[in-house]
Design an enzyme around this catalytic site. Structure first.
Site, PDB file in Angstrom:
ATOM      1  N   ASP A  34      75.953 -54.819 -39.704  1.00  0.00           N
ATOM      2  CA  ASP A  34      76.110 -53.822 -38.641  1.00  0.00           C
ATOM      3  C   ASP A  34      77.433 -53.088 -38.845  1.00  0.00           C
ATOM      4  O   ASP A  34      78.455 -53.696 -39.165  1.00  0.00           O
ATOM      5  CB  ASP A  34      76.082 -54.501 -37.267  1.00  0.00           C
ATOM      6  CG  ASP A  34      75.863 -53.504 -36.138  1.00  0.00           C
ATOM      7  OD1 ASP A  34      74.788 -53.521 -35.520  1.00  0.00           O
ATOM      8  OD2 ASP A  34      76.787 -52.688 -35.891  1.00  0.00           O
ATOM      9  N   ILE A  35      77.390 -51.770 -38.641  1.00  0.00           N
ATOM     10  CA  ILE A  35      78.564 -50.932 -38.892  1.00  0.00           C
ATOM     11  C   ILE A  35      79.660 -51.171 -37.845  1.00  0.00           C
ATOM     12  O   ILE A  35      80.834 -50.895 -38.102  1.00  0.00           O
ATOM     13  CB  ILE A  35      78.134 -49.447 -38.921  1.00  0.00           C
ATOM     14  CG1 ILE A  35      79.109 -48.594 -39.714  1.00  0.00           C
ATOM     15  CG2 ILE A  35      77.933 -48.882 -37.531  1.00  0.00           C
ATOM     16  CD1 ILE A  35      78.586 -47.193 -40.021  1.00  0.00           C
ATOM     17  N   ASN A  91      67.378 -55.943 -28.719  1.00  0.00           N
ATOM     18  CA  ASN A  91      67.556 -55.088 -27.545  1.00  0.00           C
ATOM     19  C   ASN A  91      66.360 -54.146 -27.439  1.00  0.00           C
ATOM     20  O   ASN A  91      66.019 -53.466 -28.410  1.00  0.00           O
ATOM     21  CB  ASN A  91      68.845 -54.282 -27.671  1.00  0.00           C
ATOM     22  CG  ASN A  91      70.080 -55.157 -27.592  1.00  0.00           C
ATOM     23  OD1 ASN A  91      70.072 -56.185 -26.920  1.00  0.00           O
ATOM     24  ND2 ASN A  91      71.141 -54.765 -28.279  1.00  0.00           N
ATOM     25  N   GLN A  98      69.195 -50.487 -25.868  1.00  0.00           N
ATOM     26  CA  GLN A  98      68.701 -50.128 -27.201  1.00  0.00           C
ATOM     27  C   GLN A  98      69.117 -48.691 -27.505  1.00  0.00           C
ATOM     28  O   GLN A  98      68.905 -47.791 -26.679  1.00  0.00           O
ATOM     29  CB  GLN A  98      67.167 -50.255 -27.264  1.00  0.00           C
ATOM     30  CG  GLN A  98      66.623 -49.936 -28.665  1.00  0.00           C
ATOM     31  CD  GLN A  98      65.100 -50.061 -28.767  1.00  0.00           C
ATOM     32  OE1 GLN A  98      64.412 -50.352 -27.785  1.00  0.00           O
ATOM     33  NE2 GLN A  98      64.584 -49.836 -29.960  1.00  0.00           N
ATOM     34  N   HIS A 104      65.077 -53.654 -34.577  1.00  0.00           N
ATOM     35  CA  HIS A 104      66.123 -54.354 -35.330  1.00  0.00           C
ATOM     36  C   HIS A 104      66.505 -55.605 -34.565  1.00  0.00           C
ATOM     37  O   HIS A 104      66.709 -55.572 -33.364  1.00  0.00           O
ATOM     38  CB  HIS A 104      67.338 -53.464 -35.561  1.00  0.00           C
ATOM     39  CG  HIS A 104      67.837 -52.783 -34.330  1.00  0.00           C
ATOM     40  ND1 HIS A 104      67.218 -51.668 -33.813  1.00  0.00           N
ATOM     41  CD2 HIS A 104      68.865 -53.055 -33.504  1.00  0.00           C
ATOM     42  CE1 HIS A 104      67.858 -51.284 -32.715  1.00  0.00           C
ATOM     43  NE2 HIS A 104      68.857 -52.127 -32.495  1.00  0.00           N
ATOM     44  N   HIS A 106      69.401 -58.209 -34.072  1.00  0.00           N
ATOM     45  CA  HIS A 106      70.822 -58.467 -34.326  1.00  0.00           C
ATOM     46  C   HIS A 106      70.972 -59.949 -34.631  1.00  0.00           C
ATOM     47  O   HIS A 106      70.575 -60.790 -33.819  1.00  0.00           O
ATOM     48  CB  HIS A 106      71.659 -58.174 -33.077  1.00  0.00           C
ATOM     49  CG  HIS A 106      71.672 -56.737 -32.642  1.00  0.00           C
ATOM     50  ND1 HIS A 106      72.699 -55.880 -32.936  1.00  0.00           N
ATOM     51  CD2 HIS A 106      70.784 -56.013 -31.917  1.00  0.00           C
ATOM     52  CE1 HIS A 106      72.453 -54.694 -32.405  1.00  0.00           C
ATOM     53  NE2 HIS A 106      71.299 -54.742 -31.775  1.00  0.00           N
TER      54      HIS A 106
HETATM   55  P1  AMP Z   1      71.020 -51.300 -30.474  1.00  0.00           P
HETATM   56  O1  AMP Z   1      72.124 -50.789 -29.569  1.00  0.00           O
HETATM   57  O2  AMP Z   1      70.508 -52.640 -30.107  1.00  0.00           O
HETATM   58  O3  AMP Z   1      69.920 -50.265 -30.615  1.00  0.00           O
HETATM   59  O4  AMP Z   1      71.683 -51.515 -31.882  1.00  0.00           O
HETATM   60  C1  AMP Z   1      71.912 -50.522 -32.820  1.00  0.00           C
HETATM   61  C2  AMP Z   1      72.931 -51.078 -33.778  1.00  0.00           C
HETATM   62  O5  AMP Z   1      72.935 -50.291 -34.951  1.00  0.00           O
HETATM   63  C3  AMP Z   1      74.366 -51.084 -33.234  1.00  0.00           C
HETATM   64  O6  AMP Z   1      74.873 -52.409 -33.243  1.00  0.00           O
HETATM   65  C4  AMP Z   1      75.101 -50.175 -34.217  1.00  0.00           C
HETATM   66  O7  AMP Z   1      76.426 -50.599 -34.462  1.00  0.00           O
HETATM   67  C5  AMP Z   1      74.240 -50.274 -35.453  1.00  0.00           C
HETATM   68  N1  AMP Z   1      74.337 -49.147 -36.372  1.00  0.00           N
HETATM   69  C6  AMP Z   1      74.262 -47.831 -36.079  1.00  0.00           C
HETATM   70  N2  AMP Z   1      74.366 -47.084 -37.173  1.00  0.00           N
HETATM   71  C7  AMP Z   1      74.501 -47.946 -38.221  1.00  0.00           C
HETATM   72  C8  AMP Z   1      74.659 -47.788 -39.632  1.00  0.00           C
HETATM   73  N3  AMP Z   1      74.682 -46.586 -40.230  1.00  0.00           N
HETATM   74  N4  AMP Z   1      74.776 -48.910 -40.388  1.00  0.00           N
HETATM   75  C9  AMP Z   1      74.755 -50.131 -39.809  1.00  0.00           C
HETATM   76  N5  AMP Z   1      74.588 -50.341 -38.500  1.00  0.00           N
HETATM   77  C10 AMP Z   1      74.484 -49.267 -37.705  1.00  0.00           C
END
Ligand code: AMP
Ligand code: ZN
Length: 120
Positions: A34-35, A91, A98, A104, A106
């Site tokens: 995760d970024i 989520n 979400q 996805h 986590h």
């Molecule tokens: P959610 O809020 O459950 O939809 O989670 C989305 C997740 O994607 C968050 O934890 C973000 O930090 C992660 N995310 C968004 N863009 C990227 C990316 N380019 N690479 C890796 N993780 C990302």
């Protein structure tokens, strides 16, 4: 390819169009860091197939759903947290915050985590 798949952030990571630190991959799922990690270890496990959320998961996606769970243990081992413990969170929708509409899971760990996880 549908417009949704073309524009989807996580589909683009699957296709290699956006860089990600990929830690695991098979025919069904891709896992990457995760970024914006919320824990010492934080990876996302996503299906290769574009499915917007658990709400859109269909009976025909049974194998994909299973593959996400099967990948969890493999990814936890790669991250070195298989024995210390970890949490898998999907989520779904507004109340769960979400933000990316491609399923996805986590995978978080590498530290002690409180429960329940509610926050204002
Ligand atoms: P959610 O809020 O459950 O939809 O989670 C989305 C997740 O994607 C968050 O934890 C973000 O930090 C992660 N995310 C968004 N863009 C990227 C990316 N380019 N690479 C890796 N993780 C990302
Ligand atoms: Zn997608």
């Amino acid at each position: 390819m549908t417009h949704q798949e073309q524009d989807c952030l996580f589909c683009r990571i699957v296709r290699g169009e956006i860089p990600a630190t990929i830690v695991y991959r098979n025919d069904y799922v891709v896992a990457f860091k995760d970024i914006a990690p919320v824990a010492a270890q934080h990876a996302l496990i996503i299906p290769v197939k574009h499915i917007t959320s658990l709400n859109a998961l269909a009976p025909e996606d049974e194998a994909i759903a299973g593959q996400i769970l099967l990948a969890a243990g493999a990814v936890a081992e790669i991250l070195g947290i298989k024995d210390s413990g970890y949490r898998l969170v999907l989520n779904t929708g507004a109340d769960a915050m979400q933000t990316v509409f491609h399923i996805h899971a986590h995978l978080i760990g590498g530290q002690y985590m409180g429960w329940p996880p509610f926050q204002e």
